[in-house]
Design a protein around this motif. Structure first.
Motif, PDB file in Angstrom:
ATOM      1  N   ILE A 170       0.835  -1.201   0.000  1.00 20.50           N
ATOM      2  CA  ILE A 170       0.000   0.000   0.000  1.00 20.50           C
ATOM      3  C   ILE A 170       0.871   1.253   0.000  1.00 20.50           C
ATOM      4  O   ILE A 170       0.590   2.217  -0.721  1.00 20.50           O
ATOM      5  N   GLN A 171       1.946   1.235   0.774  1.00 20.25           N
ATOM      6  CA  GLN A 171       2.852   2.385   0.798  1.00 20.25           C
ATOM      7  C   GLN A 171       3.491   2.620  -0.571  1.00 20.25           C
ATOM      8  O   GLN A 171       3.617   3.761  -1.016  1.00 20.25           O
ATOM      9  N   ARG A 172       3.895   1.557  -1.234  1.00 22.61           N
ATOM     10  CA  ARG A 172       4.499   1.711  -2.567  1.00 22.61           C
ATOM     11  C   ARG A 172       3.493   2.230  -3.581  1.00 22.61           C
ATOM     12  O   ARG A 172       3.833   3.045  -4.436  1.00 22.61           O
ATOM     13  N   VAL A 173       2.259   1.770  -3.513  1.00 26.37           N
ATOM     14  CA  VAL A 173       1.225   2.261  -4.421  1.00 26.37           C
ATOM     15  C   VAL A 173       1.015   3.754  -4.205  1.00 26.37           C
ATOM     16  O   VAL A 173       0.907   4.522  -5.169  1.00 26.37           O
ATOM     17  N   ILE A 174       0.978   4.172  -2.950  1.00 25.35           N
ATOM     18  CA  ILE A 174       0.809   5.597  -2.664  1.00 25.35           C
ATOM     19  C   ILE A 174       1.998   6.385  -3.196  1.00 25.35           C
ATOM     20  O   ILE A 174       1.827   7.428  -3.834  1.00 25.35           O
ATOM     21  N   GLN A 175       3.210   5.891  -2.968  1.00 27.33           N
ATOM     22  CA  GLN A 175       4.406   6.616  -3.400  1.00 27.33           C
ATOM     23  C   GLN A 175       4.527   6.684  -4.917  1.00 27.33           C
ATOM     24  O   GLN A 175       4.886   7.726  -5.466  1.00 27.33           O
ATOM     25  N   LEU A 176       4.257   5.587  -5.593  1.00 26.02           N
ATOM     26  CA  LEU A 176       4.503   5.540  -7.027  1.00 26.02           C
ATOM     27  C   LEU A 176       3.347   6.060  -7.874  1.00 26.02           C
ATOM     28  O   LEU A 176       3.579   6.572  -8.978  1.00 26.02           O
ATOM     29  N   TYR A 177       2.113   5.909  -7.402  1.00 28.80           N
ATOM     30  CA  TYR A 177       0.979   6.243  -8.252  1.00 28.80           C
ATOM     31  C   TYR A 177       0.143   7.417  -7.756  1.00 28.80           C
ATOM     32  O   TYR A 177      -0.421   8.145  -8.558  1.00 28.80           O
ATOM     33  N   LEU A 178       0.033   7.595  -6.456  1.00 27.50           N
ATOM     34  CA  LEU A 178      -0.823   8.659  -5.954  1.00 27.50           C
ATOM     35  C   LEU A 178      -0.075   9.964  -5.736  1.00 27.50           C
ATOM     36  O   LEU A 178      -0.608  11.042  -6.004  1.00 27.50           O
ATOM     37  N   TYR A 179       1.172   9.901  -5.244  1.00 25.92           N
ATOM     38  CA  TYR A 179       1.949  11.122  -5.040  1.00 25.92           C
ATOM     39  C   TYR A 179       2.196  11.876  -6.355  1.00 25.92           C
ATOM     40  O   TYR A 179       2.001  13.086  -6.401  1.00 25.92           O
ATOM     41  N   PRO A 180       2.634  11.203  -7.408  1.00 25.26           N
ATOM     42  CA  PRO A 180       2.866  11.957  -8.660  1.00 25.26           C
ATOM     43  C   PRO A 180       1.589  12.556  -9.252  1.00 25.26           C
ATOM     44  O   PRO A 180       1.651  13.556  -9.971  1.00 25.26           O
ATOM     45  N   ALA A 181       0.445  11.968  -8.970  1.00 26.62           N
ATOM     46  CA  ALA A 181      -0.818  12.470  -9.530  1.00 26.62           C
ATOM     47  C   ALA A 181      -1.280  13.738  -8.812  1.00 26.62           C
ATOM     48  O   ALA A 181      -2.061  14.499  -9.375  1.00 26.62           O
ATOM     49  N   VAL A 182      -0.799  13.941  -7.588  1.00 30.44           N
ATOM     50  CA  VAL A 182      -1.204  15.113  -6.811  1.00 30.44           C
ATOM     51  C   VAL A 182      -0.223  16.239  -7.070  1.00 30.44           C
ATOM     52  O   VAL A 182       0.982  16.088  -6.954  1.00 30.44           O
ATOM     53  N   ILE A 183      -0.753  17.363  -7.439  1.00 26.53           N
ATOM     54  CA  ILE A 183       0.120  18.504  -7.726  1.00 26.53           C
ATOM     55  C   ILE A 183       0.214  19.414  -6.534  1.00 26.53           C
ATOM     56  O   ILE A 183      -0.622  19.607  -5.761  1.00 26.53           O
TER      57      ILE A 183
END
Length: 96
Positions: free
Chosen positions: A83-96
């Motif tokens: 879950i942490q990796r999904v947040i780091q790789l996919y959700l963080y870059p999507a948030v500006i």
């Protein structure tokens, strides 16, 4: 949104530490290094049990019986790391 993701990441990291402390404490209790008749130890153990057991119980119900070995904390740690990796790789870059 990024602040919410940071809070989620922090909560997941704290839960990882709680799982590790719970596993170490269970070993100490099993090998009779600490005694649960002590009020402080009992209160710490009850807190750790109440915090970790709701997520570990469904994993234990799914896993086959491995004798005296409980690998459910390891499975839960792997799920948290995923879950942490999904947040780091996919959700963080999507948030500006």
């Amino acid at each position: 949104m990024r602040a919410v993701l940071d809070v989620i990441m922090l909560a997941l990291q704290l839960y990882v530490w709680v799982l590790i402390v719970s596993a170490v404490m269970s070993w100490l209790i099993a090998f009779n290094v600490v005694n649960v008749r002590n009020d402080v130890v009992r209160s710490i153990w009850n807190f750790l049990y109440q915090v970790t057991e709701p997520l570990l119980r469904p994993i234990r119900n799914i896993l086959p019986n491995l004798g005296g070995i409980d690998i459910s904390p390891i499975i839960l740690l792997l799920i948290i790391f995923f879950i942490q990796r999904v947040i780091q790789l996919y959700l963080y870059p999507a948030v500006i």
